[in-house]
Design an enzyme around this catalytic site. Structure first.
Site, PDB file in Angstrom:
ATOM      1  CG  ASP A 174      -2.123  -3.021   0.468  1.00 17.57           C
ATOM      2  OD1 ASP A 174      -1.491  -3.664  -0.354  1.00 17.57           O
ATOM      3  OD2 ASP A 174      -2.489  -2.025   0.474  1.00 17.57           O
ATOM      4  CG  ASP A 299       2.741  -3.320  -2.197  1.00 15.47           C
ATOM      5  OD1 ASP A 299       2.178  -2.346  -2.507  1.00 15.47           O
ATOM      6  OD2 ASP A 299       3.872  -3.571  -1.979  1.00 15.47           O
ATOM      7  CD  GLU A 357       1.353  -0.828  -6.498  1.00  8.52           C
ATOM      8  OE1 GLU A 357       1.521   0.270  -6.466  1.00  8.52           O
ATOM      9  OE2 GLU A 357       2.160  -1.767  -5.942  1.00  8.52           O
ATOM     10  CG  HIS A 428      -1.035   4.636  -0.669  1.00  7.11           C
ATOM     11  ND1 HIS A 428      -1.832   3.651  -1.627  1.00  7.11           N
ATOM     12  CD2 HIS A 428      -0.103   4.085  -0.411  1.00  7.11           C
ATOM     13  CE1 HIS A 428      -0.993   2.745  -1.869  1.00  7.11           C
ATOM     14  NE2 HIS A 428       0.237   2.650  -0.886  1.00  7.11           N
ATOM     15  CG  ASP A 429       1.867   4.540  -3.828  1.00  6.68           C
ATOM     16  OD1 ASP A 429       2.251   4.807  -2.511  1.00  6.68           O
ATOM     17  OD2 ASP A 429       1.640   3.382  -4.153  1.00  6.68           O
TER      18      ASP A 429
HETATM   19  O1  ISL Z   1       7.522   1.211  -9.389  1.00 10.35           O
HETATM   20  C1  ISL Z   1       7.383   2.589  -9.016  1.00 10.35           C
HETATM   21  C2  ISL Z   1       7.943   3.480  -9.616  1.00 10.35           C
HETATM   22  O2  ISL Z   1       8.055   3.092 -11.235  1.00 10.35           O
HETATM   23  C3  ISL Z   1       6.843   2.682  -7.605  1.00 10.35           C
HETATM   24  O3  ISL Z   1       6.073   3.739  -7.927  1.00 10.35           O
HETATM   25  C4  ISL Z   1       5.848   1.724  -7.233  1.00 10.35           C
HETATM   26  O4  ISL Z   1       5.066   1.378  -8.105  1.00 10.35           O
HETATM   27  C5  ISL Z   1       5.388   1.974  -6.031  1.00 10.35           C
HETATM   28  O5  ISL Z   1       5.961   2.743  -4.982  1.00 10.35           O
HETATM   29  C6  ISL Z   1       4.839   0.693  -5.416  1.00 10.35           C
HETATM   30  O6  ISL Z   1       4.085   0.919  -4.373  1.00 10.35           O
HETATM   31  C7  ISL Z   1       3.553  -0.210  -3.518  1.00 10.35           C
HETATM   32  O7  ISL Z   1       4.571  -0.514  -2.882  1.00 10.35           O
HETATM   33  C8  ISL Z   1       5.596  -0.010  -2.061  1.00 10.35           C
HETATM   34  C9  ISL Z   1       4.784   1.047  -1.268  1.00 10.35           C
HETATM   35  O8  ISL Z   1       5.607   2.037  -0.580  1.00 10.35           O
HETATM   36  C10 ISL Z   1       3.534   1.641  -1.908  1.00 10.35           C
HETATM   37  O9  ISL Z   1       2.878   2.359  -0.898  1.00 10.35           O
HETATM   38  C11 ISL Z   1       2.620   0.805  -2.407  1.00 10.35           C
HETATM   39  O10 ISL Z   1       1.507   1.039  -3.026  1.00 10.35           O
HETATM   40  C12 ISL Z   1       6.358  -0.811  -1.252  1.00 10.35           C
HETATM   41  O11 ISL Z   1       5.693  -1.793  -0.904  1.00 10.35           O
END
Ligand code: ISL
Length: 628
Positions: A174, A299, A357, A428-429
């Protein structure tokens, strides 16, 4: 062509980003595209639309949208080409979330490599294992060059890389470079010393002197003591809000300065405008690649370019998207430039793989990020298929698979061969997809297998999330005490501040909390599913995954076959073929619980399905795969 208020609706729809935005809006509102594609509306000028909807959307809306659209002058190519072969198009990926895959950190992952190899996995995407104070479970990196102590050592990391490589598997790490922890050396030096070269690595700003009125968000910000609130004049530099609740700015009373954090208060946004920062990032990426890492998952990579001057977000867009300011950075003006540079400076010399992402990125913008000729990213994760139209993650509702079908029909052939897709349902989100579709759990097993089939037979690269292969479901958390995630707590506090009672607020958190996917992997269930004495007719989800991955590996059509949707307009049943010179496949799936007619195709033989046989009407969520 530059767009202005004199432009017509049809001009906006011709613009790649414009079309993406219009489609997103229509989807949210549950309206058909005819609403904008008909000639009467299409020929209206934006000026006229402004008169009609101006009151509702507010005065700045059109300027903000035009700013955004005019920052993108390119369009995806219209010709159709054959996809070029690549290992990452053929591979099955598996995401490991190190905190809960085992409780043994990296050595625990090494212990499970045989398990992953037996499952049929070719590559793992490992969520962050870098040194971190863990405000956001490792997505807040303190030192890019060392390993979090509780996960092990750099020697363990080297052993993981060689353990994977010796099995013919690859490692994708990551890469969190939109922000660092506030405990990163750069940030600490930058905060302490105004003339530090690191000062400009972040977004430090004074209060916004001209902001009108008193901003009561400051008073509600419990992290600032009352005494400090005197010096703090209640005016953050702009009105952006954080994804994890509250304003996107943290105030440092001693220095009387604010710093930007789109995520938690301990995740400080990096300033990519600064070439020295970019060079540090490229150097670090090269360092890991030289160690043998095969690529990175990047990320929130589409957030790295912010509009110059960090202008306020539009209030109407903020309400619509739930976060104020997103249109100022989700597709910033220098995004493509940074991605090209990152690729050229760091990825290219190692022929490394990248998957970005990219929350909020639509179909056309997605192509501009991934089409091969553009040399930016190999793949992206976008999330439009994870929620039903008009719903957000924190809504408690039943997900209808018809939405998934519509999404695929629209997306999977859209790149004309210039790009490629990711196929995933969990990470994981997000709460577990099969629980969103069927909260009763009655159909969990056929559903888990149905998703596995779609993932292994549609056009794109499958990303399994740990637990998918045993049909993991949502958890029965009883209260906020059971929830650990920083996002859930931040948003819960926002709900309370908005006037929601604790019970109602918890209900929303329960629907959307990321903790559903972050509980410990159930290895006892793995053992059970490996060991049960089952008939071929009722394979465990795990055995089914193994079978279908093995079959995918020997079936070229699954990877490079052209994709042809059948009966695209029929609701409830999803049918498609993958056509390849080495053999064709046909898949049909019942997307609901009512029986549906099967329409097996001449010459095709049943290969695998999620019920005991492949005959008669399609049963609830039944899927059948045929070969010819
Ligand atoms: O953008 C969002 C809502 O529209 C969030 O859901 C966002 O996409 C997401 O939280 C981003 O995720 C990534 O970055 C975050 C981290 O907490 C997540 O676990 C990761 O996957 C910050 O680094």
């Amino acid at each position: 062509m530059q767009l202005s208020l004199n432009s017509k609706v049809k001009d906006v729809c011709k613009h790649p980003l414009g079309r993406d935005i219009v489609e997103k809006l229509l989807l949210q509102l549950g309206k058909s595209s005819w609403l904008v594609d008909n000639p009467i509306v299409g020929n209206l000028s934006l000026k006229t639309i402004k008169v009609i909807v101006g009151k509702k959307v507010g005065p700045g809306f059109f300027d903000v949208v035009l700013d955004l659209l005019n920052s993108e002058l390119d369009s995806p190519r219209a010709d159709i080409v054959s996809p070029t072969p690549a290992w990452w198009k053929e591979a099955v990926f598996y995401q490991v979330y190190p905190r809960s895959f085992t409780d043994q950190g990296i050595p625990g992952i090494i212990d499970k490599l045989d398990y992953l190899q037996n499952l049929g996995v070719d590559a793992i995407w490992l969520s962050p294992v870098y040194d971190s104070p863990n405000d956001d479970n490792g997505y807040d990196i303190r030192d890019y060059y060392s390993i979090m102590r509780e996960f092990g050592t750099m020697e363990d990391m080297d052993a993981l890389i060689s353990g994977l490589h010796s099995r013919g598997m690859k490692l994708v790490m990551d890469l969190v470079v939109n922000h660092t922890s506030d405990e990163h050396q750069w940030f600490k030096e930058a905060l302490d010393n105004e003339s530090s070269p690191y000062r400009d690595f972040y977004f430090f700003r004074k209060s916004h002197a001209n902001r009108n009125g008193h901003d009561d968000r400051a008073e509600h910000d419990s992290s600032i003591s009352l005494g400090d609130k005197k010096s703090y004049d209640g005016k953050p530099p702009n009105n952006w809000t954080s994804f994890f609740g509250g304003p996107a700015w943290n105030y440092y009373p001693e220095q009387d300065i604010w710093a930007l954090h789109l995520f938690s208060k301990k995740q400080m946004d990096l300033n990519w405008e600064n070439p020295a920062l970019r060079e540090e990032i490229y150097k670090m990426v090269r360092w890991w690649l030289a160690k043998g890492v095969d690529g990175f998952r990047l990320d929130v990579i589409n957030y790295i370019s912010k509009f110059e001057g960090l202008p306020d977000g539009d209030d109407f867009i903020g309400q619509l998207m739930k976060y104020t300011g997103v249109e100022r950075y989700f597709y910033g003006p220098r995004l493509h430039e940074y991605l090209k540079e990152l690729r050229q400076e760091a990825f290219e010399p190692f022929k490394a793989f990248s998957v970005g992402e990219t929350p909020g990125i639509g179909l056309r913008a997605g192509r501009l990020l991934t089409d091969e000729y553009r040399k930016e990213l190999d793949l992206i994760f976008s999330f439009d298929h994870l929620e039903a139209p008009g719903k957000t993650r924190f809504d408690d509702y039943q997900y209808d698979l018809v939405h998934l079908k519509d999404h695929y029909v629209k997306h999977l052939n859209f790149d004309g061969g210039h790009g490629w897709h990711t196929l995933f349902y969990n990470n994981h989100d997000n709460p577990r997809m099969i629980s969103k579709i069927d909260s009763s759990g009655l159909y969990a097993k056929p559903l888990a297998k149905l998703l596995a089939v779609l993932q292994m037979t549609l056009r794109g690269t499958p990303f399994i999330y740990q637990g998918d292969e045993i049909g993991a479901k949502n958890e029965n958390f009883a209260s906020m005490d059971d929830i650990h995630d920083v996002e859930s707590h931040g948003i819960y506090n926002d709900y309370l501040a908005e006037g929601l009672g604790p019970e109602a607020a918890f209900k929303r958190i329960l629907a959307g909390t990321r903790d559903h996917a972050r509980v410990m992997m159930k290895w006892d269930e793995v053992l059970r599913q490996q060991g049960v004495n089952e008939s071929d007719a009722d394979l465990s989800v795990l055995r089914f995954y193994q079978d279908i991955i093995r079959w995918r590996r020997q079936t070229c059509a699954c990877v490079y076959g052209t994709l042809e949707f059948l009966d695209a307009k029929t609701k409830d049943v999803f049918r498609y073929k993958r056509l390849h010179e080495d053999g064709n496949i046909f898949v049909e799936a019942n997307l609901g619980i009512n029986a549906a007619k099967s329409a097996s195709q001449e010459g095709f033989m049943f290969v695998i399905g999620n019920y005991s046989d492949g005959f008669g009407d399609l049963r609830p969520y039944e899927v059948r795969v045929y070969e010819h």
